[in-house]
Design an enzyme around this catalytic site. Sequence first.
Site, PDB file in Angstrom:
ATOM      1  N   ARG A  11       0.804  -1.221   0.000  1.00  0.00           N
ATOM      2  CA  ARG A  11       0.000   0.000   0.000  1.00  0.00           C
ATOM      3  C   ARG A  11       0.843   1.280   0.000  1.00  0.00           C
ATOM      4  O   ARG A  11       0.324   2.366  -0.220  1.00  0.00           O
ATOM      5  CB  ARG A  11      -0.960  -0.004   1.206  1.00  0.00           C
ATOM      6  CG  ARG A  11      -2.198  -0.825   0.933  1.00  0.00           C
ATOM      7  CD  ARG A  11      -3.084  -0.882   2.155  1.00  0.00           C
ATOM      8  NE  ARG A  11      -2.555  -1.797   3.162  1.00  0.00           N
ATOM      9  CZ  ARG A  11      -2.978  -1.834   4.425  1.00  0.00           C
ATOM     10  NH1 ARG A  11      -3.893  -0.988   4.839  1.00  0.00           N
ATOM     11  NH2 ARG A  11      -2.468  -2.712   5.264  1.00  0.00           N
ATOM     12  N   GLY A  16       3.290 -14.520   5.954  1.00  0.00           N
ATOM     13  CA  GLY A  16       2.621 -14.220   7.226  1.00  0.00           C
ATOM     14  C   GLY A  16       3.597 -14.010   8.363  1.00  0.00           C
ATOM     15  O   GLY A  16       4.754 -14.413   8.292  1.00  0.00           O
ATOM     16  N   GLU A  69      -8.011 -11.796  13.251  1.00  0.00           N
ATOM     17  CA  GLU A  69      -7.715 -10.777  12.244  1.00  0.00           C
ATOM     18  C   GLU A  69      -9.014 -10.181  11.702  1.00  0.00           C
ATOM     19  O   GLU A  69     -10.041 -10.864  11.622  1.00  0.00           O
ATOM     20  CB  GLU A  69      -6.901 -11.379  11.094  1.00  0.00           C
ATOM     21  CG  GLU A  69      -5.482 -11.729  11.478  1.00  0.00           C
ATOM     22  CD  GLU A  69      -4.736 -10.557  12.102  1.00  0.00           C
ATOM     23  OE1 GLU A  69      -4.470  -9.571  11.398  1.00  0.00           O
ATOM     24  OE2 GLU A  69      -4.434 -10.620  13.308  1.00  0.00           O
ATOM     25  N   ASN A  90      -4.790  -5.692  18.690  1.00  0.00           N
ATOM     26  CA  ASN A  90      -3.444  -6.246  18.827  1.00  0.00           C
ATOM     27  C   ASN A  90      -2.439  -5.265  18.236  1.00  0.00           C
ATOM     28  O   ASN A  90      -2.551  -4.884  17.074  1.00  0.00           O
ATOM     29  CB  ASN A  90      -3.398  -7.584  18.067  1.00  0.00           C
ATOM     30  CG  ASN A  90      -1.986  -8.124  17.915  1.00  0.00           C
ATOM     31  OD1 ASN A  90      -1.108  -7.810  18.717  1.00  0.00           O
ATOM     32  ND2 ASN A  90      -1.790  -8.945  16.884  1.00  0.00           N
ATOM     33  N   TYR A 122      29.434  35.995  -3.481  1.00  0.00           N
ATOM     34  CA  TYR A 122      29.828  34.590  -3.375  1.00  0.00           C
ATOM     35  C   TYR A 122      31.220  34.541  -2.746  1.00  0.00           C
ATOM     36  O   TYR A 122      32.174  35.111  -3.277  1.00  0.00           O
ATOM     37  CB  TYR A 122      29.860  33.905  -4.747  1.00  0.00           C
ATOM     38  CG  TYR A 122      30.465  32.515  -4.650  1.00  0.00           C
ATOM     39  CD1 TYR A 122      29.855  31.537  -3.871  1.00  0.00           C
ATOM     40  CD2 TYR A 122      31.663  32.192  -5.290  1.00  0.00           C
ATOM     41  CE1 TYR A 122      30.419  30.274  -3.723  1.00  0.00           C
ATOM     42  CE2 TYR A 122      32.226  30.931  -5.151  1.00  0.00           C
ATOM     43  CZ  TYR A 122      31.597  29.977  -4.369  1.00  0.00           C
ATOM     44  OH  TYR A 122      32.145  28.741  -4.208  1.00  0.00           O
ATOM     45  N   TYR A 154      37.525  29.150  -9.022  1.00  0.00           N
ATOM     46  CA  TYR A 154      37.551  27.975  -9.889  1.00  0.00           C
ATOM     47  C   TYR A 154      37.919  28.399 -11.302  1.00  0.00           C
ATOM     48  O   TYR A 154      37.307  29.315 -11.859  1.00  0.00           O
ATOM     49  CB  TYR A 154      36.148  27.351  -9.850  1.00  0.00           C
ATOM     50  CG  TYR A 154      35.980  26.074 -10.628  1.00  0.00           C
ATOM     51  CD1 TYR A 154      36.837  24.992 -10.427  1.00  0.00           C
ATOM     52  CD2 TYR A 154      34.941  25.932 -11.552  1.00  0.00           C
ATOM     53  CE1 TYR A 154      36.665  23.808 -11.119  1.00  0.00           C
ATOM     54  CE2 TYR A 154      34.758  24.753 -12.252  1.00  0.00           C
ATOM     55  CZ  TYR A 154      35.627  23.690 -12.033  1.00  0.00           C
ATOM     56  OH  TYR A 154      35.446  22.522 -12.711  1.00  0.00           O
TER      57      TYR A 154
HETATM   58  C1  UD1 Z   1      -0.540  -7.522  12.111  1.00  0.00           C
HETATM   59  C2  UD1 Z   1      -1.269  -8.476  13.064  1.00  0.00           C
HETATM   60  C3  UD1 Z   1      -2.517  -7.766  13.580  1.00  0.00           C
HETATM   61  C4  UD1 Z   1      -2.119  -6.467  14.262  1.00  0.00           C
HETATM   62  C5  UD1 Z   1      -1.285  -5.589  13.322  1.00  0.00           C
HETATM   63  C6  UD1 Z   1      -0.719  -4.413  14.091  1.00  0.00           C
HETATM   64  C7  UD1 Z   1      -0.931 -10.769  12.268  1.00  0.00           C
HETATM   65  C8  UD1 Z   1      -1.503 -11.917  11.542  1.00  0.00           C
HETATM   66  N1  UD1 Z   1      -1.669  -9.673  12.347  1.00  0.00           N
HETATM   67  O1  UD1 Z   1      -1.408  -7.279  11.025  1.00  0.00           O
HETATM   68  O2  UD1 Z   1      -3.209  -8.607  14.502  1.00  0.00           O
HETATM   69  O3  UD1 Z   1      -3.271  -5.764  14.691  1.00  0.00           O
HETATM   70  O4  UD1 Z   1      -0.173  -6.323  12.803  1.00  0.00           O
HETATM   71  O5  UD1 Z   1      -0.064  -3.510  13.246  1.00  0.00           O
HETATM   72  O6  UD1 Z   1       0.177 -10.876  12.759  1.00  0.00           O
HETATM   73  N2  UD1 Z   1       5.806  -9.383   7.869  1.00  0.00           N
HETATM   74  C9  UD1 Z   1       6.894 -10.163   7.545  1.00  0.00           C
HETATM   75  N3  UD1 Z   1       6.711 -11.272   6.789  1.00  0.00           N
HETATM   76  C10 UD1 Z   1       5.482 -11.653   6.355  1.00  0.00           C
HETATM   77  C11 UD1 Z   1       4.378 -10.844   6.685  1.00  0.00           C
HETATM   78  C12 UD1 Z   1       4.581  -9.716   7.447  1.00  0.00           C
HETATM   79  O7  UD1 Z   1       8.028  -9.846   7.936  1.00  0.00           O
HETATM   80  O8  UD1 Z   1       5.420 -12.679   5.689  1.00  0.00           O
HETATM   81  C13 UD1 Z   1       6.047  -8.173   8.674  1.00  0.00           C
HETATM   82  C14 UD1 Z   1       5.663  -6.905   7.959  1.00  0.00           C
HETATM   83  O9  UD1 Z   1       6.781  -6.378   7.250  1.00  0.00           O
HETATM   84  C15 UD1 Z   1       5.278  -5.993   9.110  1.00  0.00           C
HETATM   85  C16 UD1 Z   1       4.760  -6.955  10.161  1.00  0.00           C
HETATM   86  O10 UD1 Z   1       5.230  -8.224   9.817  1.00  0.00           O
HETATM   87  O11 UD1 Z   1       6.381  -5.297   9.656  1.00  0.00           O
HETATM   88  C17 UD1 Z   1       3.230  -6.988  10.225  1.00  0.00           C
HETATM   89  O12 UD1 Z   1       2.758  -7.413   8.972  1.00  0.00           O
HETATM   90  P1  UD1 Z   1       1.497  -6.754   8.292  1.00  0.00           P
HETATM   91  O13 UD1 Z   1       1.227  -7.451   7.027  1.00  0.00           O
HETATM   92  O14 UD1 Z   1       1.624  -5.292   8.275  1.00  0.00           O
HETATM   93  O15 UD1 Z   1       0.395  -7.217   9.354  1.00  0.00           O
HETATM   94  P2  UD1 Z   1      -0.971  -6.546   9.633  1.00  0.00           P
HETATM   95  O16 UD1 Z   1      -1.959  -6.953   8.625  1.00  0.00           O
HETATM   96  O17 UD1 Z   1      -0.776  -5.099   9.862  1.00  0.00           O
END
Ligand code: UD1
Length: 461
Positions: free
Chosen positions: A14, A81, A157, A172, A368, A389
């Site tokens: 996004r 995830g 979620e 969360n 200058y 220069y």
């Molecule tokens: C996540 C939480 C949600 C919480 C929210 C808070 C889960 C399933 N959900 O959702 O409950 O309210 O954060 O901001 O955990 N990331 C990885 N690898 C991945 C996916 C994500 O490193 O495969 C990292 C992203 O870069 C980010 C963080 O994990 O820094 C959270 O991921 P994001 O996709 O933003 O989760 P949310 O949907 O915001």
Amino acid sequence: MNIGIILAAGEGKRMKSRHPKVLHKICGKPMISYVLEEATNANIEKKVVVVGHKKEELIAYLKETDSIIKEQPTGTNDPYGTAFAVMQAIDEVEDDDNVIILCADTPLITSLSLRNLIEYHKKTNSIATVLTTILEDPTGYGRIIRKSNGDLLKIVEQKDASEDERRVNEINSGIYCFNGKALKDSIKKIDNNNVQNEYYLTDAIEILNSLGLRVSAYKIDDFEEIIGVNSREQLAYASKIMQKRINRYHLDNGVTLVDPDSTYIEPNVSIGYDTIIFPGAEIESGSRIGENCIIRGITRISNSIIGDNCEIESTLIESSIVGNNCHIGPFAHLRPNCRLEDNVKIGNFVEIKNSSIGENSKAAHLSYVGDAEVGKNVNIGCGVVFVNYDGKNKYRSIVKDNAFIGSNSNLVAPVIVEEYGYIAAGSTITENVNEGDLSIARARQVNIQGWVKKKGLIKHK
Ligand code: UD1
Ligand code: CA
């Protein structure tokens, strides 16, 4: 040991950016740097960052920090995830560690809240503790579902939540403290049976709960700390909050910000008592500003030191040092490596580069000054150019104390003007000027009588 796992492998779709989301800046610093710093301040001794999408740029950045880097595979068929992300760092976890999970896209979290989370986790003998808060509009966040007795049951979620669950406004934060062993055991059991086919770390809570282990939620009041940055709009919002915090700090320290909403100050700036900053100022990290200064207009001060009692208006100052009681601007530019001693005046449309200017000297208009050493009590007239220069090389000029450089002169470097050397207006100086001499270096004026009439150029006389 307290170990932090910082998640930063997500796509950040996004943001619509070619750069990794967590390197986007908040008040001049990448958002991930705030998370790393606050973790350090909360006694999190080891920090493991999980990178994935757009990882090259992020790895290059992280190599300059004290964190351990783990890569999450991001092919189209690879799992996705937050649980899968944590999995990549799990080798670093010992059974009796406190593992603090942080998201690199939640840059407003403070070390105080992290300490409190860890304290609460220990005090309640929990196996996992989630940091939560109440949001007026919880849309997009995971919801905290509690049992009828108030204990934590699970996290759902947004996309998987029922209508009732969506009405819950305790959310969360994505920040947790886990016992190392509990995290290792539960994470293996997480599947991707959900709307997004992702491995949700949030499922660990329900899994641990069903084993009869103690899971808790630690709720904080300041919801601003857990704002996640997923879009440019949220980036701007988080930046505003960070700016408010920084400006609040300066206000509390005796600085007047006439309109804090339109004053941009980066972290790691110090400003003395009774300095007044009008709207439009931009003061970058590493700068120090003395007491009793006035800063007005669209002014940017970058990596510079300004003394006491200075007035600066609509000016750009880069990597320079300014003494006390100096007046700079409007519309001046100090380029890197300038040093102004006390009581110097630099006026309208003057550019100075890699030069030192002695006490009580002035360059008040349209000049200058490049690669020069200017002494005390020197007057640099209007429109003077230090010609440093020749198209290939740069040369230095030296102008000693009490010299006077007449308006619209050129000093062709390398050249030395000795003490009390005077230069007549309009001179092009290519040779040194001796002490106390006047130097005139321009063609003599010739007046040709009646020339215009002779040429028939006078029409109506
Ligand atoms: C996540 C939480 C949600 C919480 C929210 C808070 C889960 C399933 N959900 O959702 O409950 O309210 O954060 O901001 O955990 N990331 C990885 N690898 C991945 C996916 C994500 O490193 O495969 C990292 C992203 O870069 C980010 C963080 O994990 O820094 C959270 O991921 P994001 O996709 O933003 O989760 P949310 O949907 O915001
Ligand atoms: Ca997020």
